[in-house]
Design a protein around this motif. Structure first.
Motif, PDB file in Angstrom:
ATOM      1  N   ILE A  98       0.843  -1.189   0.000  1.00 33.54           N
ATOM      2  CA  ILE A  98       0.000   0.000   0.000  1.00 33.54           C
ATOM      3  C   ILE A  98       0.886   1.249   0.000  1.00 33.54           C
ATOM      4  CG2 ILE A  98      -0.204  -0.094   2.533  1.00 33.54           C
ATOM      5  CD1 ILE A  98      -3.076   0.940   2.231  1.00 33.54           C
ATOM      6  N   ASP A  99       0.458   2.277  -0.734  1.00 35.81           N
ATOM      7  CA  ASP A  99       1.247   3.511  -0.800  1.00 35.81           C
ATOM      8  C   ASP A  99       1.164   4.291   0.504  1.00 35.81           C
ATOM      9  OD1 ASP A  99       2.078   3.022  -3.317  1.00 35.81           O
ATOM     10  OD2 ASP A  99       0.992   4.677  -4.281  1.00 35.81           O
ATOM     11  N   ALA A 100       2.214   5.046   0.769  1.00 38.83           N
ATOM     12  CA  ALA A 100       2.266   5.799   2.020  1.00 38.83           C
ATOM     13  C   ALA A 100       1.463   7.097   1.934  1.00 38.83           C
ATOM     14  CB  ALA A 100       3.710   6.128   2.373  1.00 38.83           C
ATOM     15  N   ASP A 101       1.146   7.525   0.718  1.00 38.39           N
ATOM     16  CA  ASP A 101       0.545   8.857   0.588  1.00 38.39           C
ATOM     17  C   ASP A 101      -0.970   8.856   0.768  1.00 38.39           C
ATOM     18  OD1 ASP A 101      -0.189   7.571  -1.686  1.00 38.39           O
ATOM     19  OD2 ASP A 101       0.826   8.904  -3.075  1.00 38.39           O
ATOM     20  N   LEU A 102      -1.526   7.740   1.239  1.00 40.26           N
ATOM     21  CA  LEU A 102      -2.953   7.591   1.524  1.00 40.26           C
ATOM     22  C   LEU A 102      -3.824   7.615   0.269  1.00 40.26           C
ATOM     23  CD1 LEU A 102      -2.996   9.974   4.594  1.00 40.26           C
ATOM     24  CD2 LEU A 102      -2.922   7.492   4.670  1.00 40.26           C
ATOM     25  N   GLN A 103      -3.198   7.411  -0.880  1.00 42.52           N
ATOM     26  CA  GLN A 103      -3.995   7.335  -2.104  1.00 42.52           C
ATOM     27  C   GLN A 103      -4.688   5.978  -2.218  1.00 42.52           C
ATOM     28  OE1 GLN A 103      -1.131   8.685  -5.198  1.00 42.52           O
ATOM     29  NE2 GLN A 103      -2.728  10.154  -5.663  1.00 42.52           N
ATOM     30  N   HIS A 104      -4.144   5.008  -1.552  1.00 48.59           N
ATOM     31  CA  HIS A 104      -4.786   3.696  -1.505  1.00 48.59           C
ATOM     32  C   HIS A 104      -5.571   3.602  -0.207  1.00 48.59           C
ATOM     33  CE1 HIS A 104      -1.275   2.054  -4.144  1.00 48.59           C
ATOM     34  NE2 HIS A 104      -2.144   2.751  -4.842  1.00 48.59           N
ATOM     35  N   GLU A 204      -6.978  11.767  -3.171  1.00 43.15           N
ATOM     36  CA  GLU A 204      -5.891  12.661  -3.534  1.00 43.15           C
ATOM     37  C   GLU A 204      -4.745  12.454  -2.569  1.00 43.15           C
ATOM     38  OE1 GLU A 204      -6.566  16.857  -4.541  1.00 43.15           O
ATOM     39  OE2 GLU A 204      -8.623  16.206  -4.922  1.00 43.15           O
ATOM     40  N   ARG A 205      -3.561  12.723  -3.034  1.00 47.80           N
ATOM     41  CA  ARG A 205      -2.374  12.633  -2.199  1.00 47.80           C
ATOM     42  C   ARG A 205      -2.561  13.558  -1.003  1.00 47.80           C
ATOM     43  NH1 ARG A 205       2.928  12.370  -1.636  1.00 47.80           N
ATOM     44  NH2 ARG A 205       3.562  10.587  -2.853  1.00 47.80           N
ATOM     45  N   LYS A 206      -2.300  13.054   0.221  1.00 43.42           N
ATOM     46  CA  LYS A 206      -2.570  13.850   1.423  1.00 43.42           C
ATOM     47  C   LYS A 206      -1.620  15.035   1.533  1.00 43.42           C
ATOM     48  CE  LYS A 206      -6.134  13.213   3.891  1.00 43.42           C
ATOM     49  NZ  LYS A 206      -6.727  11.972   3.597  1.00 43.42           N
TER      50      LYS A 206
END
Ligand code: UDP
Ligand code: MG
Length: 325
Positions: A98-104, A204-206
């Motif tokens: 899972i991506d760290a940028d909360l896009q997932h 969206e990217r946080k």
């Protein structure tokens, strides 16, 4: 770890995500409240040599939570290598990337786990629509999937993301890959295990900015064409064969019509035109030879990337005739 619970590894590649680390950690913990009865987690943060305070943030969390692991790269190797490293170090019976940028959105994790428990060795998150993604990027990715499916040897699902769950047996097969230029999700597809899908809407990217700019994305696309298809190599050869055949006929026509039959049609080929046909023929021969070299390179390429020769999905029954009764 409590007995009887299954361990699931969660792999998070991190590059300059200092503001997102705590957020994603808390999100996953919250999601896990519903899973905790049957599953333990192991969080593997792969820190791809972040330039900001991501490393310190991860360390802070790791101090309070023994299930958090921190792999720190010596330099920036890119997300594909980071997820691979995570898989190499995962201990779980399944691993989720899972991506760290909360896009997932991590609230979909239980759905992944459920599909896995129902027998799917690979569960892939399919992005329905990326909020706030530029038109150019969207067209680019549509084009990428079209070309990839046209020329690649493995079919890939459009909009399939890296948000995926892999069963232990898939991870073990994945570990056998030795190639350096790699797209993790394409390799997983290459393995050929059945895929279950989870549809989600990308957030969206946080905070922070996407590490993949256009140049990096184009490079990635080119390298996946090259590593998953030999078509670009063979193209020169096909072109060469076409030109050779075409100019041979043209040349024969010129010789017969002009020189042997003394121009009954009255075409009157000039010397330059004949020369052009001759040169065209030679270009064709050269390109065809390039194609031939391409075939040799293709073989070398195949040997060098050294993919596993085959992948066994199931070993259903043991050798039967050992049992005589
Ligand atoms: N990432 C990484 N190394 C890099 C670039 C990105 O590990 O060189 C991580 C990043 O921290 C994030 C994930 O890979 O967790 C996806 O990156 P990004 O959001 O930049 O890509 P996109 O969302 O555009 O696919
Ligand atoms: Mg992102």
């Amino acid at each position: 770890m409590a007995k009887g619970k299954k361990l699931i590894s969660v792999i998070i590649p991190v590059y300059n995500e200092e503001k997102n680390i705590l957020l994603i950690y808390n999100e996953i913990k919250k999601v896990w409240e519903n899973l905790a009865e049957n599953y333990d987690y192991e969080l593997i943060f792969v820190n791809d040599c972040s330039q900001d305070k991501s490393g310190e943030e991860i360390e802070k969390i790791a101090e309070g939570d023994k299930q958090v692991k921190h792999l720190e790269f010596s330099r920036n190797f890119g997300k594909e290598i980071a997820t691979s490293a995570g898989l190499h170090h995962a201990l779980g019976e399944a691993a989720i990337m899972i991506d760290a940028d909360l896009q997932h959105p991590s609230e979909f994790i239980p759905e992944f786990v459920e599909k896995w428990e129902n027998g799917a060795p690979v569960v892939v998150g399919i992005r329905e629509k990326n909020k706030g993604e530029e038109l150019f990027k969207r067209i680019g990715s549509a084009l990428f999937y079209r070309i990839m499916n046209l020329i690649g040897e493995t079919q890939i699902i459009p909009n399939a993301t890296d948000f995926r769950l892999l069963d232990r047996k898939v991870i073990e097969e994945f570990k056998k890959f030795t190639e350096r230029n790699r797209i993790t999700r394409a390799l997983v597809d290459w393995l050929g295990f059945e895929i279950a899908r989870v549809y989600f809407r990308a957030n969206e990217r946080k905070s922070g900015k996407a590490g993949y700019n256009y140049l990096k994305l184009i490079k990635l696309a080119l390298s996946s064409f090259v590593s998953h298809s030999l078509f670009p190599l063979k193209l020169a050869g096909y072109l060469g064969i076409f030109i050779t055949v075409f100019s041979t006929f043209l040349g024969l026509f010129v010789i017969i019509e002009q020189i042997i039959l003394k121009d009954p049609l009255g075409v009157r080929f000039s010397g330059t035109a004949m020369l052009a046909v001759m040169i065209l023929f030679l270009v064709g021969v050269m390109l065809s030879s390039l194609g031939l070299i391409a075939l040799y390179i293709a073989h070398i390429h195949d040997e060098v990337i050294n993919r596993p020769m085959y992948v066994i999905k199931n070993q259903k029954s043991k050798i039967k005739n050992q049992n005589y009764d």
